[in-house]
Design a protein around this motif. Structure first.
Motif, PDB file in Angstrom:
ATOM      1  N   MET A  29       0.825  -1.210   0.000  1.00 18.62           N
ATOM      2  CA  MET A  29       0.000   0.000   0.000  1.00 18.62           C
ATOM      3  C   MET A  29       0.855   1.254   0.000  1.00 18.62           C
ATOM      4  O   MET A  29       1.901   1.295   0.628  1.00 18.62           O
ATOM      5  N   ASP A  30       0.384   2.272  -0.737  1.00 17.71           N
ATOM      6  CA  ASP A  30       1.113   3.524  -0.805  1.00 17.71           C
ATOM      7  C   ASP A  30       0.527   4.585   0.132  1.00 17.71           C
ATOM      8  O   ASP A  30       1.113   5.631   0.335  1.00 17.71           O
ATOM      9  N   GLU A  31      -0.661   4.302   0.719  1.00 16.61           N
ATOM     10  CA  GLU A  31      -1.340   5.276   1.572  1.00 16.61           C
ATOM     11  C   GLU A  31      -0.587   5.440   2.893  1.00 16.61           C
ATOM     12  O   GLU A  31      -0.217   4.461   3.550  1.00 16.61           O
ATOM     13  N   ARG A  32      -0.396   6.697   3.280  1.00 20.66           N
ATOM     14  CA  ARG A  32       0.205   7.002   4.576  1.00 20.66           C
ATOM     15  C   ARG A  32      -0.619   8.095   5.232  1.00 20.66           C
ATOM     16  O   ARG A  32      -1.237   8.915   4.547  1.00 20.66           O
ATOM     17  N   ILE A  33      -0.619   8.098   6.544  1.00 21.87           N
ATOM     18  CA  ILE A  33      -1.377   9.108   7.286  1.00 21.87           C
ATOM     19  C   ILE A  33      -0.432   9.841   8.217  1.00 21.87           C
ATOM     20  O   ILE A  33       0.300   9.223   9.004  1.00 21.87           O
ATOM     21  N   LEU A  34      -0.456  11.151   8.091  1.00 18.68           N
ATOM     22  CA  LEU A  34       0.336  12.008   8.965  1.00 18.68           C
ATOM     23  C   LEU A  34      -0.489  12.359  10.191  1.00 18.68           C
ATOM     24  O   LEU A  34      -1.618  12.838  10.072  1.00 18.68           O
ATOM     25  N   VAL A  35       0.029  12.109  11.370  1.00 20.28           N
ATOM     26  CA  VAL A  35      -0.640  12.469  12.628  1.00 20.28           C
ATOM     27  C   VAL A  35       0.206  13.533  13.316  1.00 20.28           C
ATOM     28  O   VAL A  35       1.388  13.307  13.620  1.00 20.28           O
ATOM     29  N   ALA A  36      -0.406  14.687  13.536  1.00 24.86           N
ATOM     30  CA  ALA A  36       0.312  15.799  14.179  1.00 24.86           C
ATOM     31  C   ALA A  36      -0.218  16.008  15.590  1.00 24.86           C
ATOM     32  O   ALA A  36      -1.414  15.869  15.840  1.00 24.86           O
ATOM     33  N   TYR A  37       0.661  16.304  16.505  1.00 23.78           N
ATOM     34  CA  TYR A  37       0.271  16.659  17.867  1.00 23.78           C
ATOM     35  C   TYR A  37       0.798  18.050  18.150  1.00 23.78           C
ATOM     36  O   TYR A  37       1.687  18.544  17.453  1.00 23.78           O
ATOM     37  N   SER A  38       0.232  18.708  19.151  1.00 24.28           N
ATOM     38  CA  SER A  38       0.758  20.030  19.512  1.00 24.28           C
ATOM     39  C   SER A  38       1.319  20.009  20.923  1.00 24.28           C
ATOM     40  O   SER A  38       2.495  20.302  21.142  1.00 24.28           O
ATOM     41  N   GLU A  39       0.492  19.651  21.900  1.00 26.61           N
ATOM     42  CA  GLU A  39       0.935  19.740  23.292  1.00 26.61           C
ATOM     43  C   GLU A  39       2.063  18.771  23.603  1.00 26.61           C
ATOM     44  O   GLU A  39       2.955  19.084  24.402  1.00 26.61           O
ATOM     45  N   ILE A  40       2.041  17.599  22.992  1.00 25.81           N
ATOM     46  CA  ILE A  40       3.127  16.642  23.217  1.00 25.81           C
ATOM     47  C   ILE A  40       4.453  17.262  22.784  1.00 25.81           C
ATOM     48  O   ILE A  40       5.510  17.008  23.379  1.00 25.81           O
ATOM     49  N   GLY A  41       4.399  18.120  21.762  1.00 19.62           N
ATOM     50  CA  GLY A  41       5.609  18.756  21.264  1.00 19.62           C
ATOM     51  C   GLY A  41       6.251  19.717  22.244  1.00 19.62           C
ATOM     52  O   GLY A  41       7.410  20.097  22.072  1.00 19.62           O
ATOM     53  N   THR A  42       5.508  20.114  23.294  1.00 17.00           N
ATOM     54  CA  THR A  42       6.086  21.006  24.303  1.00 17.00           C
ATOM     55  C   THR A  42       6.860  20.243  25.375  1.00 17.00           C
ATOM     56  O   THR A  42       7.503  20.857  26.219  1.00 17.00           O
ATOM     57  N   LYS A  43       6.745  18.915  25.355  1.00 21.40           N
ATOM     58  CA  LYS A  43       7.435  18.114  26.368  1.00 21.40           C
ATOM     59  C   LYS A  43       8.931  18.061  26.087  1.00 21.40           C
ATOM     60  O   LYS A  43       9.376  18.183  24.952  1.00 21.40           O
ATOM     61  N   GLY A  44       9.691  17.857  27.147  1.00 26.51           N
ATOM     62  CA  GLY A  44      11.139  17.765  27.002  1.00 26.51           C
ATOM     63  C   GLY A  44      11.569  16.526  26.242  1.00 26.51           C
ATOM     64  O   GLY A  44      10.801  15.569  26.091  1.00 26.51           O
ATOM     65  N   LYS A  45      12.803  16.532  25.759  1.00 30.27           N
ATOM     66  CA  LYS A  45      13.298  15.422  24.941  1.00 30.27           C
ATOM     67  C   LYS A  45      13.288  14.098  25.691  1.00 30.27           C
ATOM     68  O   LYS A  45      13.153  13.033  25.087  1.00 30.27           O
ATOM     69  N   SER A  46      13.432  14.151  27.004  1.00 31.59           N
ATOM     70  CA  SER A  46      13.482  12.901  27.768  1.00 31.59           C
ATOM     71  C   SER A  46      12.094  12.297  27.992  1.00 31.59           C
ATOM     72  O   SER A  46      11.962  11.086  28.162  1.00 31.59           O
ATOM     73  N   THR A  47      11.041  13.148  28.017  1.00 35.04           N
ATOM     74  CA  THR A  47       9.690  12.637  28.294  1.00 35.04           C
ATOM     75  C   THR A  47       8.819  12.509  27.047  1.00 35.04           C
ATOM     76  O   THR A  47       7.856  11.757  27.052  1.00 35.04           O
ATOM     77  N   ARG A  48       9.163  13.241  25.982  1.00 40.02           N
ATOM     78  CA  ARG A  48       8.309  13.214  24.789  1.00 40.02           C
ATOM     79  C   ARG A  48       8.128  11.808  24.211  1.00 40.02           C
ATOM     80  O   ARG A  48       7.009  11.441  23.823  1.00 40.02           O
ATOM     81  N   PRO A  49       9.172  10.970  24.140  1.00 40.71           N
ATOM     82  CA  PRO A  49       8.965   9.623  23.584  1.00 40.71           C
ATOM     83  C   PRO A  49       7.909   8.814  24.330  1.00 40.71           C
ATOM     84  O   PRO A  49       7.172   8.031  23.722  1.00 40.71           O
ATOM     85  N   LYS A  50       7.802   9.015  25.651  1.00 41.42           N
ATOM     86  CA  LYS A  50       6.780   8.299  26.424  1.00 41.42           C
ATOM     87  C   LYS A  50       5.383   8.677  25.947  1.00 41.42           C
ATOM     88  O   LYS A  50       4.512   7.825  25.767  1.00 41.42           O
ATOM     89  N   PHE A  51       5.161   9.961  25.746  1.00 42.21           N
ATOM     90  CA  PHE A  51       3.857  10.427  25.279  1.00 42.21           C
ATOM     91  C   PHE A  51       3.575   9.950  23.858  1.00 42.21           C
ATOM     92  O   PHE A  51       2.443   9.591  23.524  1.00 42.21           O
ATOM     93  N   GLU A  52       4.602   9.947  23.011  1.00 43.57           N
ATOM     94  CA  GLU A  52       4.421   9.474  21.638  1.00 43.57           C
ATOM     95  C   GLU A  52       4.072   7.990  21.615  1.00 43.57           C
ATOM     96  O   GLU A  52       3.183   7.569  20.857  1.00 43.57           O
ATOM     97  N   ARG A  53       4.748   7.189  22.425  1.00 47.41           N
ATOM     98  CA  ARG A  53       4.431   5.746  22.499  1.00 47.41           C
ATOM     99  C   ARG A  53       3.007   5.537  22.988  1.00 47.41           C
ATOM    100  O   ARG A  53       2.274   4.668  22.480  1.00 47.41           O
ATOM    101  N   CYS A  54       2.613   6.335  23.979  1.00 48.85           N
ATOM    102  CA  CYS A  54       1.255   6.226  24.518  1.00 48.85           C
ATOM    103  C   CYS A  54       0.221   6.572  23.438  1.00 48.85           C
ATOM    104  O   CYS A  54      -0.797   5.881  23.295  1.00 48.85           O
ATOM    105  N   LEU A  55       0.489   7.600  22.659  1.00 48.77           N
ATOM    106  CA  LEU A  55      -0.420   7.983  21.582  1.00 48.77           C
ATOM    107  C   LEU A  55      -0.510   6.884  20.531  1.00 48.77           C
ATOM    108  O   LEU A  55      -1.616   6.525  20.082  1.00 48.77           O
ATOM    109  N   ILE A  56       0.613   6.315  20.141  1.00 49.84           N
ATOM    110  CA  ILE A  56       0.604   5.227  19.150  1.00 49.84           C
ATOM    111  C   ILE A  56      -0.184   4.032  19.671  1.00 49.84           C
ATOM    112  O   ILE A  56      -0.984   3.431  18.941  1.00 49.84           O
ATOM    113  N   ASN A  57      -0.015   3.684  20.941  1.00 54.17           N
ATOM    114  CA  ASN A  57      -0.765   2.560  21.525  1.00 54.17           C
ATOM    115  C   ASN A  57      -2.261   2.844  21.534  1.00 54.17           C
ATOM    116  O   ASN A  57      -3.078   1.947  21.296  1.00 54.17           O
ATOM    117  N   ASN A  58      -2.643   4.093  21.806  1.00 50.70           N
ATOM    118  CA  ASN A  58      -4.066   4.440  21.790  1.00 50.70           C
ATOM    119  C   ASN A  58      -4.642   4.382  20.377  1.00 50.70           C
ATOM    120  O   ASN A  58      -5.806   4.021  20.186  1.00 50.70           O
TER     121      ASN A  58
END
Length: 448
Positions: free
Chosen positions: A1-30
């Protein structure tokens, strides 16, 4: 498949580099909890989803608008380029046929691009699309061509779909929602979920099976639309608490003590399950138990964090939010069963007065069990339906027909719910509701 979906967040982007991956993983799991199958990667403040099948694309397009943490999402193409002209060629190939006769604008963002910036991208690509027959207008446009450019590749998309924003469910801990199923508590639950809280629901049942089913229907609707659950639904039988309050507590304090009993039950569950907070649907000054002094008297002595997301909202704002999130039409079927006072309610109860009155029923509250409940949605009855309005006629079970389905109504739904519970115990098929809810469902319950 060639279809891709871009998912943008805003508030997660304000998190520090050490904590942002946790929020991103949580979003992907949801997002995975929607049932869609996909591969995910993280790129420059975005998440890129590669669905496994066209069916998964459709699921994601429909459900991402209700996944907390998603600011917006879009179907996208990822293109490689060697220089700015090469990038413009790729974009024109994608949009030249679509843009003819349309008004458009180009929105570009660049990061680590060699030798050109976002204004260069917008100028060059815009000129090339004008040559295809499009017309530029930066404020009123039919199409917004977005180009996010990095060093060796670019993400290109047009139609953006809004998500609910906020933080992913589970990223901020677990809470217990005191849930009546009325208009306020589902909105409070939704607002706490939007702030990253994973909810459990506690319903204190004062009206029997019919009341339980109505509250559970609201819970089901909330989970269906907004949950990545289902979440646990807990029930406490509050009838013994009400009887004890009526027998022992001064009339002016009965509503206050009932609310403190709910708080005490919630606090106990919160401690036993090691939850982080209790969420309530209270709005400052909305009813007598929600004056500041009464809320302090009710909460005092309970070693639990209480969160009131609706504290600063008025009733109309709460109703509008309930309509927006899809729970209002189900919530208005839920009767108000908490009014047990005779006469006026104390508006500025002193904490020691509340404690004194509550101590009279604390033993019964402590003995009240809390159990987990799962109910399947009831199938619509195929029996002939008959409406009984309790404000116009009384019920004589001996005169009823067990081959009919009875719709029992009254002004606020309280008596109707209680009467229906009695009739069910006698083997009759029925439901109870507010008269206003009957008007809303007149096609389902035609007059007989």
């Amino acid at each position: 498949m060639d279809e891709r979906i871009l998912v943008a967040y805003s508030e997660i982007g304000t998190k520090g580099k050490s904590t942002r991956p946790k929020f991103e993983r949580c979003l992907i799991n949801n997002i995975k909890a929607t049932g869609a199958k996909f591969k995910a990667s993280r790129s420059g403040g975005h998440i890129i989803l590669i669905p496994d099948s066209p069916k998964d694309v459709e699921v994601l397009k429909e459900r991402l608008s209700r996944v907390f943490g998603v600011e917006y999402y879009a179907l996208m193409k990822q293109v490689a380029y060697s220089d700015l002209e090469d990038l413009a060629d790729a974009v024109v190939k994608m949009y030249c046929d679509q843009i003819k006769g349309k008004v458009f604008r180009v929105t570009a963002r660049t990061h680590e691009t060699p030798g050109f910036g976002s204004m260069d991208v917008m100028r060059v690509v815009g000129a090339r699309l004008v040559a295809c027959g499009g017309k530029v207008n930066l404020k009123k446009y039919d199409m917004d061509v977005n180009i996010n450019v990095r060093r060796n590749s670019a993400i290109v998309f047009d139609n953006m779909y809004r998500g609910p924003g906020g933080l992913p469910i589970g990223s901020e801990g677990n809470v217990l929602v005191l849930f009546s199923g009325g208009i306020d508590s589902p909105v409070a639950a939704w607002m706490s979920m939007r702030r990253g809280c994973r909810p459990l629901f506690l319903f204190v049942n004062l009206g029997g099976k019919d009341s339980l089913e109505r509250a559970h229907a609201v819970y089901n609707k909330l989970c269906e639309l907004w949950g990545n659950g289902p979440f646990e639904f807990l029930v406490a039988d509050g009838t013994n608490i009400v009887q004890e309050i009526k027998a022992c507590v001064s009339p002016a304090f009965r509503q206050i003590v009932l609310k403190k009993s709910f708080y005490a039950l919630a606090g106990r569950v919160c401690r036993e399950r090691k939850l982080d907070a209790v969420v309530t649907g209270e709005s400052i000054g909305q009813v007598s138990t929600q004056t500041l002094k009464n809320m302090w008297g009710i909460q005092r002595g309970l070693d639990v964090l209480f969160i009131r997301p609706l504290a600063g909202m008025d009733k109309q704002e709460i109703i509008k939010t309930a309509q927006k999130i899809g729970t209002y039409d189900v919530s208005i079927d839920v009767g108000e069963l908490c009014n047990i006072s005779k006469g006026s309610v104390k508006l500025s109860a002193k904490p020691w007065e509340v404690e004194k009155e509550f101590s009279k029923v604390a033993g019964v509250v402590n003995e009240t069990d809390v159990t987990r409940v799962t109910l399947e949605p009831a199938a619509p009855s195929q029996k002939e339906k008959k409406i009984i309005d309790l404000d116009k006629e009384s019920i004589n079970p001996a005169m009823l027909d067990k081959n009919k389905f009875y719709v029992i109504v009254c002004k606020d739904g309280v008596r109707a719910s209680l009467e229906c519970d009695v009739l069910r115990g006698l083997g009759y098929d029925c439901t109870g509701m507010k008269r206003s809810a009957l008007t809303k469902n007149k096609e389902s319950y035609p007059s007989k």
